[in-house]
Design an enzyme around this catalytic site. Sequence first.
Site, PDB file in Angstrom:
ATOM      1  N   SER A 166      -9.811  -1.282   7.092  1.00  0.00           N
ATOM      2  CA  SER A 166      -9.246  -1.216   5.773  1.00  0.00           C
ATOM      3  C   SER A 166      -8.361  -2.323   5.008  1.00  0.00           C
ATOM      4  O   SER A 166      -8.141  -2.178   3.951  1.00  0.00           O
ATOM      5  CB  SER A 166      -8.304   0.204   5.690  1.00  0.00           C
ATOM      6  OG  SER A 166      -9.146   1.003   5.739  1.00  0.00           O
ATOM      7  N   LYS A 221       0.959  -1.119   0.101  1.00  0.00           N
ATOM      8  CA  LYS A 221       0.111  -0.025   0.055  1.00  0.00           C
ATOM      9  C   LYS A 221       0.933   1.254   0.067  1.00  0.00           C
ATOM     10  O   LYS A 221       1.876   1.350   0.698  1.00  0.00           O
ATOM     11  CB  LYS A 221      -0.996  -0.042   1.200  1.00  0.00           C
ATOM     12  CG  LYS A 221      -1.852   1.048   1.346  1.00  0.00           C
ATOM     13  CD  LYS A 221      -2.888   0.878   2.604  1.00  0.00           C
ATOM     14  CE  LYS A 221      -3.890   1.894   2.869  1.00  0.00           C
ATOM     15  NZ  LYS A 221      -4.715   1.575   3.753  1.00  0.00           N
ATOM     16  N   SER A 233      -9.614   1.360   3.242  1.00  0.00           N
ATOM     17  CA  SER A 233      -9.287   2.076   2.177  1.00  0.00           C
ATOM     18  C   SER A 233      -7.716   1.329   1.326  1.00  0.00           C
ATOM     19  O   SER A 233      -7.480   1.791   0.516  1.00  0.00           O
ATOM     20  CB  SER A 233      -8.355   3.096   3.132  1.00  0.00           C
ATOM     21  OG  SER A 233      -7.557   2.543   4.035  1.00  0.00           O
TER      22      SER A 233
HETATM   23  N1  GLN Z   1     -13.344   3.105   6.653  1.00  0.00           N
HETATM   24  C1  GLN Z   1     -12.513   3.679   7.852  1.00  0.00           C
HETATM   25  C2  GLN Z   1     -12.413   4.908   7.839  1.00  0.00           C
HETATM   26  O1  GLN Z   1     -12.522   5.714   7.005  1.00  0.00           O
HETATM   27  C3  GLN Z   1     -11.306   2.768   8.294  1.00  0.00           C
HETATM   28  C4  GLN Z   1     -10.157   3.322   7.533  1.00  0.00           C
HETATM   29  C5  GLN Z   1      -8.870   2.378   7.800  1.00  0.00           C
HETATM   30  O2  GLN Z   1      -8.907   1.376   8.121  1.00  0.00           O
HETATM   31  N2  GLN Z   1      -7.671   2.881   7.485  1.00  0.00           N
HETATM   32  O3  GLN Z   1     -11.739   5.458   8.838  1.00  0.00           O
END
Ligand code: GLN
Length: 487
Positions: A176, A77, A152
């Site tokens: 994420s 990532k 994400s």
């Molecule tokens: N969807 C969650 C958020 O927007 C988790 C994001 C993540 O785990 N980086 O905060």
Amino acid sequence: MPGMTLTEVGAAFDEGALTARELTEKCLTVARQNADTTHAYVTLTEDEAFTAADAADERIKRRSRLSILDGVPVAVKDNMLVAGIRATAGSHIITNYVAPYDATIVSRLKAAGAVLVGKTNMDEFAMGSSTETSCHGPTRNPWNTEKIPGGSSGGAAVAVAEGSAIVSLGSDTGGSIRQPAAMCGVVGLKPTYGRVSRYGLMAMASSLDQIGPFARTAEDAARVLSVIEGRDPMDSTSVDLEPSWKVPLRFPSSLKGLRVGLPKEYFVSGMDSDVERAVRDAVAALENLGAEIKEVTLPHAEYALAVYYVLMPSEVSSNLSRFDGIRFGTRVAGASLEETYRKSRGTGFGKEVRRRIMLGTYALSSGYYDAYYLKALKVRRLISNDFAQAFTEVDVIATPTSPSVAWNIGEKFDDPLAMYLSDIYTVSVNVAGLPAVSVPCGFSNGLPVGLQLIGRHFDEKTILGTAHAYEHAAGLREQLSSPTSIK
Ligand code: GLN
């Protein structure tokens, strides 16, 4: 070739049926072919990949592979640093940033002989559930390119699903890794907080962030974890524990004696009926394997999203203060220092990132700190206690990973609350610092559904063992091996 597991790759290398260079070429070809459709990558590191693959091929010839990852294409990532390679975290504010050093997980991958093929697309600074907030444009789901891949870490999930990498690494602050794994039909593991070093990961919310693998199988996820885990002097929150797996890995085929809890608060309205059906079928499969299924209660579960969406932005507002156009980030000069800050941050950050910085700054400001941040910390403790109590009665907690399958691109983009609600089953795991894995458990309208298995602190072994036994019983491998809407 894409779609192979680590064991299959290892066997093909040993037999001389495949070289690391051939596999790398194949993965990069898939990545290039899909660049305009799935758009999993932000940067491809072709030259470095071939150099690493050739070095691995020398070792393969001498039968002295460094590890199960030696010669294996891995994607990372874009919020993790690889020395000499651009790291943008999906943000305009650092599109030209070149990492000066390797993240610990990257140096461990390199030491294991892994071939880094590229950096994957993500929501800006990992804020989002759909990989749509990236400054590089959205990533699309290989099962249906009209759909989001989850987020994400959408790019890292897609890389494994489409076969442009054999395994990949994502970061999970509130889901994420698990949620995109569920939506793309692969396995995603969020390790226990402290299991994996965060050194060289761009911080989103430091008390929640954790790096973990995407893979085709639970066994592969375990193998990647065993390469990246462990104490790192550069991250004081990383713990010094026995490795979670001894080599060779042993997995159970029966689940006799295992107690699996279903939280009654989770199986309520709001979940798609197809998702509920797939998850209930998966739980029945666990029972058939010998597990005992029990109802458990997590009384404070209803506050998890609220707690997460106070604590996370608070930490975000502090962590992202370094991107000010002076210490880090592209500078947009103004007439005064304040105007320089304002312009640099105002133009460099996207809307969602700015929203969270504002929310967090508000929650931390004097007069509101006690009412929001401190209160959220107290409820965080209650949520952790709920899990601790439940784990006196069961060994694993099973839930859906996401209340729905992948939605249409754009559908929730302008509705942040609807987007936040989709994190309902994943955030409490980060709030409590627990390990959890998402494993594919079926389809709804041709889109994958994920089963989440949550474990005790540092008990990755039990959840991955359960996931492994389930995978074999469910027999979905063939169906999961080729996403339908890409070449
Ligand atoms: N969807 C969650 C958020 O927007 C988790 C994001 C993540 O785990 N980086 O905060």
